[in-house]
Design an enzyme around this catalytic site. Structure first.
Site, PDB file in Angstrom:
ATOM      1  N   ASN A   1      10.186 -40.083  23.191  1.00 38.12           N
ATOM      2  CA  ASN A   1       9.177 -39.197  23.862  1.00 38.12           C
ATOM      3  C   ASN A   1       7.759 -39.422  22.976  1.00 38.12           C
ATOM      4  O   ASN A   1       6.845 -38.969  23.607  1.00 38.12           O
ATOM      5  CB  ASN A   1       9.361 -37.758  23.727  1.00 38.12           C
TER       6      ASN A   1
ATOM      7  N   ARG B   1       3.662  -5.074  -9.471  1.00 40.54           N
ATOM      8  CA  ARG B   1       4.849  -4.989 -10.091  1.00 40.54           C
ATOM      9  C   ARG B   1       6.154  -5.823  -9.137  1.00 40.54           C
ATOM     10  O   ARG B   1       7.204  -5.862  -9.247  1.00 40.54           O
ATOM     11  CB  ARG B   1       5.678  -3.515  -9.766  1.00 40.54           C
TER      12      ARG B   1
ATOM     13  N   GLY C   1      -3.783  -3.521  -1.998  1.00 39.29           N
ATOM     14  CA  GLY C   1      -3.546  -3.237  -3.609  1.00 39.29           C
ATOM     15  C   GLY C   1      -2.728  -4.781  -3.900  1.00 39.29           C
ATOM     16  O   GLY C   1      -2.582  -5.481  -3.151  1.00 39.29           O
TER      17      GLY C   1
ATOM     18  N   TYR D   1      19.290 -36.893  21.127  1.00 39.20           N
ATOM     19  CA  TYR D   1      17.853 -36.264  21.134  1.00 39.20           C
ATOM     20  C   TYR D   1      17.345 -36.279  22.473  1.00 39.20           C
ATOM     21  O   TYR D   1      17.060 -37.280  23.071  1.00 39.20           O
ATOM     22  CB  TYR D   1      17.005 -36.853  19.986  1.00 39.20           C
TER      23      TYR D   1
HETATM   24  C1  UD1 Z   1       0.909   6.397  -4.340  1.00 37.39           C
HETATM   25  C2  UD1 Z   1       0.614   7.652  -4.264  1.00 37.39           C
HETATM   26  C3  UD1 Z   1       1.593   8.399  -5.002  1.00 37.39           C
HETATM   27  C4  UD1 Z   1       2.763   8.469  -3.906  1.00 37.39           C
HETATM   28  C5  UD1 Z   1       3.306   7.209  -3.752  1.00 37.39           C
HETATM   29  C6  UD1 Z   1       4.321   6.919  -2.608  1.00 37.39           C
HETATM   30  C7  UD1 Z   1      -1.982   7.641  -4.824  1.00 37.39           C
HETATM   31  C8  UD1 Z   1      -2.999   7.708  -5.766  1.00 37.39           C
HETATM   32  N1  UD1 Z   1      -0.703   7.650  -5.383  1.00 37.39           N
HETATM   33  O1  UD1 Z   1       1.154   5.788  -5.669  1.00 37.39           O
HETATM   34  O2  UD1 Z   1       1.099   9.912  -5.122  1.00 37.39           O
HETATM   35  O3  UD1 Z   1       3.754   9.160  -4.521  1.00 37.39           O
HETATM   36  O4  UD1 Z   1       2.157   6.212  -3.386  1.00 37.39           O
HETATM   37  O5  UD1 Z   1       4.747   5.662  -2.711  1.00 37.39           O
HETATM   38  O6  UD1 Z   1      -2.255   7.371  -3.572  1.00 37.39           O
HETATM   39  N2  UD1 Z   1      -3.937   0.239  -2.046  1.00 37.39           N
HETATM   40  C9  UD1 Z   1      -5.116  -0.082  -1.643  1.00 37.39           C
HETATM   41  N3  UD1 Z   1      -6.034  -0.211  -2.528  1.00 37.39           N
HETATM   42  C10 UD1 Z   1      -5.993   0.232  -3.528  1.00 37.39           C
HETATM   43  C11 UD1 Z   1      -5.154   0.729  -4.188  1.00 37.39           C
HETATM   44  C12 UD1 Z   1      -3.936   0.786  -3.185  1.00 37.39           C
HETATM   45  O7  UD1 Z   1      -5.087  -0.691  -0.373  1.00 37.39           O
HETATM   46  O8  UD1 Z   1      -7.210   0.206  -4.268  1.00 37.39           O
HETATM   47  C13 UD1 Z   1      -2.808   0.174  -0.971  1.00 37.39           C
HETATM   48  C14 UD1 Z   1      -1.711  -0.597  -1.712  1.00 37.39           C
HETATM   49  O9  UD1 Z   1      -1.662  -1.853  -1.208  1.00 37.39           O
HETATM   50  C15 UD1 Z   1      -0.215   0.096  -1.216  1.00 37.39           C
HETATM   51  C16 UD1 Z   1      -0.729   1.660  -1.030  1.00 37.39           C
HETATM   52  O10 UD1 Z   1      -2.100   1.734  -0.969  1.00 37.39           O
HETATM   53  O11 UD1 Z   1       0.003  -0.306  -0.026  1.00 37.39           O
HETATM   54  C17 UD1 Z   1      -0.252   2.334  -2.270  1.00 37.39           C
HETATM   55  O12 UD1 Z   1      -0.543   1.866  -3.327  1.00 37.39           O
HETATM   56  P1  UD1 Z   1       0.284   1.899  -4.612  1.00 37.39           P
HETATM   57  O13 UD1 Z   1      -0.394   1.204  -5.978  1.00 37.39           O
HETATM   58  O14 UD1 Z   1       1.500   1.258  -4.472  1.00 37.39           O
HETATM   59  O15 UD1 Z   1       0.284   3.461  -5.002  1.00 37.39           O
HETATM   60  P2  UD1 Z   1       1.505   4.092  -5.633  1.00 37.39           P
HETATM   61  O16 UD1 Z   1       1.400   4.019  -7.246  1.00 37.39           O
HETATM   62  O17 UD1 Z   1       2.700   3.891  -5.358  1.00 37.39           O
HETATM   63 CA    CA Z   2       3.519   2.250  -3.796  1.00 39.80          CA
END
Ligand code: UD1
Ligand code: CA
Length: 450
Positions: free
Chosen positions: A380, A14, A10, A360
Site C-alpha cells: 500500500n 515525591r 506543582g 498484511y
Molecule cells: C494539600 C493541602 C493539605 C491536604 C492535602 C490533601 C495545602 C496547603 N495543603 O497538601 O491540607 O491535606 O493537599 O492531599 O493546600 N499545586 C499547584 N501550585 C502550587 C502548589 C501546588 O498547582 O503552587 C497543586 C499540585 O500540583 C497538587 C495540588 O496543588 O495537584 C496539591 O499540592 P500538594 O503539594 O500535593 O499539596 P499537599 O502537600 O498534598
Molecule cells: Ca498532595
C-alpha cells in the site's frame, strides 16, 4: 452553576520523575484525566486547570479539551487558585480540586455539593489513624475553625485525626472577594488555599466540613507507592463491578479494564488482558491471554486470542489471532476469520471473509466471503504515498500474492498463488502474474553433490 478549578501546577517532588505528576497513569488514563472526567460528569460548566511545572506535557495531551491558567512560579495552592481569575465574574459555586486526587467518585462530590447549599464554604475531610502530613481540621465545638498544615502544627494539633482531603466547594463571588487576604506567613512561605477557612471565619462566613470514611478514594497521590495503591484499588473496584454484572474474569489481579469500557454478560476474560479507552465488548466473547483491546467495539460470540486491537470494530462470530493486530480504523464484518500473525490497518473486511495466516492488509476494502491464502501482502505504500486496494466479493487470493496498490479486483476473481498483481482484474477472471516454471532434468542431484 458549578465551576471548577483544578490545581496541577506543582512539581510533584515525591514522585522522583521528569513527568508532570498528574500525567502519571492510573489504569489507562493520566491522574488529571480521571479528575477532569469526574468533573465533566458533574456537569461543571467552567473548568480551569492551573498548570505550571510540566505544563507542555499536559497541554500536548489534552490540547483544547481543557482551559488552562498558567502559574509561574508556583507559590502555593492559593496562589494557584488566583491564576484562575477568568472565573471571577461567574455565578454559583466553585469546586477547588487538588489535581492529585483522581479517585473521588461522582457521588462523593455530589454529597459535598448538596451540603454546600447551606454554607459559604465546605471542605471534604476524612479521619485517619495515621494522618501523616495531611492538613489537620481544627474544630471548636464542632464548628470548623481552621486547617493547619502538618509543617505548621504543634504536637496537639498534629494529634487531630480529621484531615483535609484537598477538595473545596466555595461560593465563587466570596472566593474572589477574599482570596487576596491569604498571606504566606508559614513554614513553607507559600500561599495556602487552606487558609481560606480562617479568612472566611474572620468575616463571619459559614464554613462546614463533609466527612467521608472511604480513604481509598480520597487519597492524594504524591509518591509512586501511592500511585500503585490507587491503581490497585481502581482496578479491583472496576473488575468487581463487571464480575457482579455477568462477566467472568479468571484472574482479576492481572486484568486491567478502563473505567470507560463497557462489557456485556457471559464474556470470559482470561489472565493478562488489558481493555482500554472507550472500548465496548458485547456478549459471550472469549478473550484469551495477552490480548489488548483499545478504543474498539467488539460484537458478540467472538474468540480473541493473544491479539491487539486498537481503534477498530469487530462484528460477531469472528475469531482473531493468535497474535493478530488490527489497528487504525479496521472494520471486520461478522463470521470472519483473522488468523495467526495477520495485521490489518485501516481496512474494511467484509462479512464471512477469511484471512488465516501471516498476512498484511492495509488501506483496503475487501468484500464478503473472500479467502486470503497465507502470506498475502497489500503493497500500500510506494515510499511516498499510501494507496488503496479494492477487492470485491467471493474473491480468492492465493498464497503469497502481492497486490500493488492502487488496484481493483472484481467479484469472483481468482489471483493465482505467488502473483504480484499490478493491474486491475475484472470480475470472474483469473490473474496469474509470475514466471513460468523451468525444470532442468537431474540438475538438483548434481548440484547437491558438487
Ligand atoms: C494539600 C493541602 C493539605 C491536604 C492535602 C490533601 C495545602 C496547603 N495543603 O497538601 O491540607 O491535606 O493537599 O492531599 O493546600 N499545586 C499547584 N501550585 C502550587 C502548589 C501546588 O498547582 O503552587 C497543586 C499540585 O500540583 C497538587 C495540588 O496543588 O495537584 C496539591 O499540592 P500538594 O503539594 O500535593 O499539596 P499537599 O502537600 O498534598
Ligand atoms: Ca498532595
Amino acid at each position: 452553576m458549578l465551576n471548577a478549578i483544578v490545581l496541577a501546577a506543582g512539581k510533584g517532588t515525591r514522585m522522583h520523575s521528569n513527568k508532570a505528576k498528574t500525567m502519571h497513569k492510573i489504569l489507562d488514563k493520566p491522574i488529571l484525566e480521571h479528575v477532569y472526567d469526574t468533573l465533566d460528569k458533574l456537569q461543571c460548566k467552567n473548568i480551569v486547570c492551573v498548570v505550571g511545572h510540566g505544563r507542555e506535557e499536559i497541554e500536548d495531551y489534552f490540547s483544547d479539551r481543557l482551559t488552562y491558567a498558567i502559574q509561574q512560579p508556583q507559590l502555593g495552592t492559593a496562589h494557584a487558585v488566583m491564576q484562575a481569575i477568568s472565573l471571577k465574574e461567574k455565578e454559583g459555586k466553585t469546586l477547588i480540586v487538588n489535581g492529585d486526587c483522581p479517585l473521588i467518585q461522582k457521588e462523593t462530590y455530589q454529597k459535598m455539593i448538596e451540603m454546600a447549599e447551606q454554607y459559604d464554604l465546605v471542605l471534604m475531610t476524612t479521619k485517619l489513624d495515621n494522618p501523616a502530613s495531611y492538613g489537620r481540621i481544627v474544630r471548636n465545638n464542632d464548628s470548623v475553625e481552621a486547617i493547619v498544615e502538618y509543617k505548621d502544627a504543634d504536637e496537639q494539633t498534629r494529634a487531630i485525626k480529621e484531615v483535609n482531603v484537598g477538595i473545596y466547594c466555595i461560593d465563587n463571588q466570596l472566593l474572589w472577594k477574599y482570596i487576596g487576604e491569604i498571606d504566606n506567613h508559614n513554614a513553607q512561605n507559600e500561599y495556602y488555599i487552606t487558609d481560606i477557612v480562617k479568612v472566611f471565619k474572620k468575616h463571619g462566613l459559614k464554613v462546614g466540613a463533609c466527612c467521608f470514611d472511604d480513604f481509598n478514594q480520597l487519597q492524594g497521590i504524591n509518591s509512586r507507592l501511592e500511585l500503585l495503591n490507587a491503581s490497585k484499588w481502581l482496578q479491583k473496584k472496576t473488575n468487581e463491578y463487571w464480575i457482579n454484572n455477568g462477566v467472568t474474569i479468571i484472574d482479576p489481579d492481572s486484568t486491567y479494564i478502563s473505567t470507560d469500557a463497557v462489557l456485556s454478560i457471559d464474556t470470559i476474560i482470561y489472565p493478562n488482558v488489558r481493555i482500554e479507552g472507550k472500548t465496548v465488548i458485547g456478549q459471550n466473547n472469549i478473550i484469551e491471554e495477552a490480548s489488548c483491546i483499545i478504543n474498539s467495539k467488539i460484537g458478540d460470540n467472538n474468540h480473541i486470542i493473544a491479539s491487539r486491537i486498537t481503534d477498530s470494530e469487530v462484528g460477531s462470530n469472528v475469531t482473531v489471532g493468535p497474535n493478530a493486530h488490527l489497528r487504525n480504523n479496521c472494520k471486520i464484518g461478522d463470521n470472519c476469520r483473522i488468523g495467526n500473525y495477520v495485521e490489518m490497518k485501516n481496512t474494511i473486511f467484509g462479512k464471512g471473509s477469511k484471512c488465516a495466516h501471516l498476512t498484511y492488509v492495509g488501506d483496503s476494502t475487501v468484500g464478503q466471503n473472500c479467502n486470503f491464502g497465507c502470506g498475502v501482502v497489500t503493497v500500500n505504500y510506494d515510499g511516498k504515498n499510501k494507496h488503496r486496494c479494492t477487492i470485491g466479493n467471493h474473491v480468492f487470493v492465493g498464497s503469497n500474492v502481492n497486490l500493488i496498490a492502487p488496484v481493483t479486483i472484481g467479484d469472483y476473481a481468482v489471483l493465482a498463488a505467488g502473483s504480484t498483481v499490478t493491474d486491475d482484474v475484472e470480475e470472474k477472471d483469473m490473474a496469474i502474474a509470475r514466471c513460468r516454471q523451468q525444470v532442468k532434468k537431474g540438475y538438483g542431484f548434481k548440484y547437491l553433490n558438487k
